[in-house]
Design an enzyme around this catalytic site. Structure first.
Site, short mmCIF file in Angstrom:
data_model
loop_
_atom_site.label_atom_id
_atom_site.label_comp_id
_atom_site.label_asym_id
_atom_site.label_seq_id
_atom_site.Cartn_x
_atom_site.Cartn_y
_atom_site.Cartn_z
N ARG A 152 0.83 -1.20 0.00
CA ARG A 152 0.00 0.00 0.00
C ARG A 152 0.87 1.25 0.00
NH1 ARG A 152 -5.55 0.63 0.96
NH2 ARG A 152 -5.76 2.38 2.38
N SER A 173 -3.77 10.26 3.01
CA SER A 173 -2.65 9.88 2.16
C SER A 173 -1.50 10.86 2.37
CB SER A 173 -3.08 9.84 0.70
OG SER A 173 -3.78 10.99 0.34
N ASN A 203 0.11 9.78 5.76
CA ASN A 203 0.71 8.46 5.95
C ASN A 203 1.43 7.89 4.73
OD1 ASN A 203 -0.14 8.08 8.65
ND2 ASN A 203 -2.21 7.81 7.86
N TYR A 204 1.14 8.42 3.58
CA TYR A 204 1.72 7.80 2.41
C TYR A 204 2.59 8.75 1.59
CZ TYR A 204 -1.50 4.02 3.32
OH TYR A 204 -2.17 3.00 3.90
N LEU A 205 2.28 10.01 1.64
CA LEU A 205 3.02 10.92 0.78
C LEU A 205 4.19 11.51 1.57
CD1 LEU A 205 0.17 12.81 -1.02
CD2 LEU A 205 1.06 10.54 -1.42
#
Length: 917
Positions: free
Chosen positions: A775, A904, A907-909
């Site tokens: 993910r 996002s 936590n992801y970018l």
DNA sequence: ACTGATACTTAGCAGTGAAAAC
DNA sequence: GTTTTCACTGCTAAGTATCAGT
């Protein structure tokens, strides 16, 4: 006496329930993992489950005397009930549109139209944004100032980098364009929106492709420019904090027909990231890093190839001996330590740089406010620096799970004690004023203040609340208050509204005062000292009592969350430094466990979960872990090609479990699904990849012009719906057919797979790899990919912001980050629509005037009338533009209403991606 | 292999303050 | 000055992952 008896009964009941639950899960898992007599087992299991469910339902019904959805049932009737319920719930708590998205056509047509317009409008949009060039200039100046200092240092590196970059870039560019169409299609279709949206995307894509044609040409030319401006920064920034940039260098090329993923890894880019800002010789670093990487990947390569051959055989999971794996482990860790040490040097300035980056990210977003934020940020930064700059990356890291050597803190802050309601705020039962005892009243206020919330309209919430509320009542109260419907909380509700109103209307000084007080508390309790360094604590306040707000159809929603007392709290700190408990209290336990990162913990009463007081995300412990997360994603990037190859081979494995694992992995990889751990029955019924049930997917040989379409429709984390129609490889499709064969809708799709098995498998392929890494990887990849695609070096700042937001949105869509339509959405949309209507009217009027004026010209042809025509013309144009602007705004908002970008982003970018870009 | 416990990450919601729009 | 909008943050629920004991 009565109470005593009640309680004993209660306890016994609970006990029985628990036992019941245990046996239930036993059945469940036994059917899941023992497959010798799977058919019989499954049937039996199903029967049991059904029976259990029915029993429970009956119980519940009795309890509640009302309809209630059945949890996970294998019967069609039950299922449809659930669906209905789910729909009902969703209609209320979320957008109506979302459901209709998938099913209603008229709405979609409308949307179609809107979107077409939007496409046109986007171009206009850009033009408009260009007008904001002033801001851009201001921004540039500021950036320049900031950059100037660093630039000098970078200049050296830059030159070296540039030549390399150019070559790479050229290659990359080629691939990119070649693959873009295919990739685009795929990424978009995997973005789980309905078919209609996909169609629009197609159009959108066509348009974009056309644009790209242009872009390509433009891009080819100003390549130097790319290098000179954003790229320079990229290399520099990335160098000291390497996380993601590389992900975008994995070119996932997906063959549309076969959906074969391929990777073309570009090692050099990794290398580039390792390059420190100044001092270090670039080439030298390149060499070392390359070596490191070969070392690192070598041991993994060998077992992988071995494994591949094993894969087709039978016993594969247990085939790799533990000892062998351990050996690999240690080797890897040593290499990584070397790597890390290197990085630590690089990251020397990380703190500062990180701050800077954050600032910049903000700057791109908010041009005008930049000045102020910079100032405040600088202040913050300075403060922090004054406090300390902990160069934890320079310290030796303990490998044996030790998280700290010394840990001191002041303990958590407890919720303020209950303030009884003023006497004039009354509670009525059956129209009569009742004076409640303090505890009863407290619980009543929990409910009273939520009166406006959707929760109070839910049956489950109300029953749970009432049941728990009655537990806190005195026997007299219990006798009297027997029906929630007869309770009147309106005065309580009004009271709290009044309070918050008053709170809002406080003067500035008062607000300042409370702020200062809060700050004081933070200063005292919000920090801990870990290994001699002061670090911010994340949640030092213990959760106040209230009503449990489970998401989705949570069976426990509305239950009373008890007040946590010091006697419930376990303190974790260095020996002899335990904070003293609040006066008159003592801690449940004081321990000194340096293998964990929490400072305090307690067990919450509703779900029996342990809650922790932990450090802030900016603390080193969290920061390091976060960093590791992205490192893992980077590592995955190198392996992903092999992994894909392998699971594609596994589609035709003899063993069912291998096949299931392969297909599940495909879903996780391609769709960024969550792993899907098993859940207890006393939680909302949601699923992830491994826990998908037959009812959650449907297969169509052809659908909407696509072959082998799998339609996902399930509730994921937080009961967010995941709906996606996706075209898969034929083999996957056939496999799914096999998996679904002979199964009931309520049965597990992957009945021989769970997250443990999957992760074990992944861990064998790559140390530390788990399902969730995909993910992170996918999200990062998509961001980079989208940024690459959407950005054009010639764009104005505003255009770039737009592009960034779009890329962000793409990631959010990929990860299915949704939000409920904001409460004020309908209203603000209405306002906007009203504005649009008004504008239309004035436009029509202006057009009429224009016509009249033209007529006038025809008649008289005088100078004055001509001037009038011109004037009218201008007004019309201006109005048209304004109208268009409003309409764009409307569609944009509409599109964004149910996509949550924050998650996002958080936590992801990686901030570095934004900065680099 | 199963289970429950444990630890830690990811997620959406709600409240808030500040900016933008009126 | 007032209202609306928006972004940020705190809160805490809900995930993932792993481990120890059986």
């Amino acid at each position: 006496m009565g109470t005593m008896e009640n309680e004993t009964i209660e306890i016994r009941k609970e006990h029985e329930e628990k036992k019941d639950g245990d046996s239930r899960s036993e059945h469940k898992s036994s059917s899941k993992h023992k497959h010798k007599d799977k058919e019989r087992d499954r049937d039996r299991d199903r029967e049991r489950k059904d029976k259990d469910r029915k029993d429970r339902d009956r119980e519940r019904d009795k309890d509640r005397g009302d309809k209630e959805k059945s949890h996970s049932s294998s019967k069609d009737k039950d299922r449809s009930d659930r669906d209905k319920d789910r729909d009902k719930h969703r209609d209320k708590s979320r957008s109506d549109e979302k459901m209709t998205n998938g099913h209603s056509s008229s709405k979609d047509k409308e949307k179609d139209r809107e979107r077409k317009d939007r496409d046109k409008d986007r171009e206009k949009d850009r033009e408009r944004e260009r007008e904001k060039g002033k801001d851009k200039e201001r921004e540039k100046d500021r950036d320049k100032e900031r950059e100037r200092d660093r630039d000098k240092e970078r200049e050296k590196d830059r030159d070296k980098e540039r030549s390399k970059d150019k070559d790479k870039e050229r290659e990359r560019e080629k691939d990119r364009h070649k693959d873009r169409d295919r990739k685009d299609k795929d990424r978009h279709s995997s973005s789980h929106k309905d078919k209609h949206r996909d169609k629009d995307r197609d159009k959108d894509r066509e348009r974009k492709d056309k644009e790209k044609e242009g872009d390509k040409e433009r891009r080819e030319k100003p390549k130097d420019k790319i290098k000179d401006e954003p790229k320079v920064e990229e290399t520099a920034e990335i160098a000291e904090f390497p996380k993601h940039e590389e992900t975008h260098n994995v070119r996932i090329t997906e063959d549309e027909d076969t959906s074969v993923f391929k990777t073309e890894t570009e090692e050099i880019v990794d290398v580039k990231q390792e390059v420190p800002e100044a001092e270090v010789d670039v080439t030298a670093t390149v060499e070392t890093v390359k070596m490191e990487e070969t070392i690192e990947s070598d041991p993994e390569d060998v077992p992988l190839s071995k494994r591949k051959s094993i894969t087709n055989g039978t016993d594969y999971d247990s085939d790799v001996p533990l000892s062998a794996r351990k050996k690999i482990k240690s080797e890897v860790t040593t290499t990584t330590t070397v790597k890390k040490q290197k990085k630590r040097k690089i990251e020397d300035d990380e703190d500062e740089e990180y701050e800077e980056k954050k600032k910049k990210k903000k700057a791109t977003k908010k041009v005008k406010t930049e000045e102020t934020t910079t100032v405040t940020k600088k202040k913050v930064k300075k403060e922090e620096e004054n406090v300390e700059t902990w160069k934890w990356w320079e310290e030796k890291k303990e490998d044996d799970g030790v998280k700290w050597r010394t840990l001191e803190h002041k303990g958590p802050v407890f919720a303020p004690p209950y303030e009884p309601l003023p006497k004039n705020v009354k509670f009525y039962y059956n129209g009569k004023h009742i004076e409640l005892t303090q505890d009863t009243e407290e619980v009543a206020t929990f409910y009273g203040r939520m009166l406006d919330h959707d929760y109070t309209a839910k049956e489950q919430f109300n029953t749970n609340f009432f049941k728990d509320w009655r537990k806190t009542m005195t026997s007299a109260e219990r006798e009297l208050i027997t029906d929630l419907k007869k309770c009147d909380f309106s005065e309580i509700n009004a009271y709290f509204k009044r309070r918050s109103e008053e709170n809002k209307n406080r003067t500035k000084e008062e607000k300042q005062k409370t702020k200062a007080e809060n700050e004081k508390v933070i200063q005292e309790f919000g920090f801990c000292t870990i290994d001699g360094h002061k670090q911010r604590i994340g949640n030092f306040k213990i959760e106040p009592p209230g009503l449990f707000r489970g998401r989705g159809d949570h069976p426990k929603m509305g239950m009373v969350k008890r007040r946590v007392m010091p006697e419930d709290v376990i303190i974790n700190c260095s020996k002899g430094t335990a904070p003293s408990a609040p006066a008159g209290h003592k801690w449940k336990e004081v321990r000194s466990d340096n293998t964990v990162t929490w400072l305090a913990s307690w067990t919450e009463n509703v779900q029996g979960q342990v809650k922790y007081v932990m450090l802030n995300a900016a603390s080193h412990l969290k920061g390091e872990r976060d960093w590791n997360k992205y490192e893992m994603a980077r590592k995955l990037k190198k392996m992903v090609g092999k992994i894909r190859e392998q699971y594609q081979m596994d589609y035709k494995a003899k063993e069912m479990r291998v096949r299931q694992r392969a297909v599940a992995l495909y879903f996780i990889d391609k769709l960024a699904l969550r792993a899907g751990n098993e859940k207890d029955e006393d939680q909302a019924d949601t699923v992830g990849c491994c826990s998908l049930r037959v009812e959650h997917i449907s297969l169509d040989e052809t659908k909407n012009g696509k072959d082998f379409v799998v339609t996902f429709d399930f509730l994921g984390k937080d009961s967010i719906r995941y709906y996606n129609e996706i075209s898969v490889e034929k083999r996957v499709f056939k496999n799914l057919q096999i998996f679904m064969d002979n199964k009931q809708p309520g049965d597990d799709l992957f009945d021989r797979l769970n997250t443990t098995i999957l992760n074990k498998h992944l861990n064998e392929i790559m140390e530390g790899l788990t399902a969730k890494v995909f993910r992170t990887y996918n999200a990062s990849f998509t961001l980079q990919d989208q940024l690459d695609k959407l950005t054009n070096p010639d764009d104005s700042l505003a255009e770039k912001i737009l592009a960034y937001n779009r890329a962000n949105r793409a990631v959010a869509i990929l990860c299915n980050h949704q939000r409920a339509v904001p409460k004020t959405f309908a209203k603000s949309m209405e306002n906007l629509q009203a504005k649009i209507d008004a504008k239309k009217e004035t436009l029509a009027e202006a057009e009429k005037n224009l016509k009249d004026a033209k007529k006038e010209v025809k008649r008289s042809a005088s100078q004055a009338s001509k001037a009038a025509v011109e004037k009218c013309q201008k007004t019309v144009e201006r109005l048209r533009e304004q109208l268009q602007k409003l309409e764009v705004q409307a569609t944009d908002r509409e599109e964004n209403k149910e996509i949550a970008l924050g998650t996002s982003k958080l936590n992801y970018l990686d901030p570095r991606i934004s900065v680099a870009w």
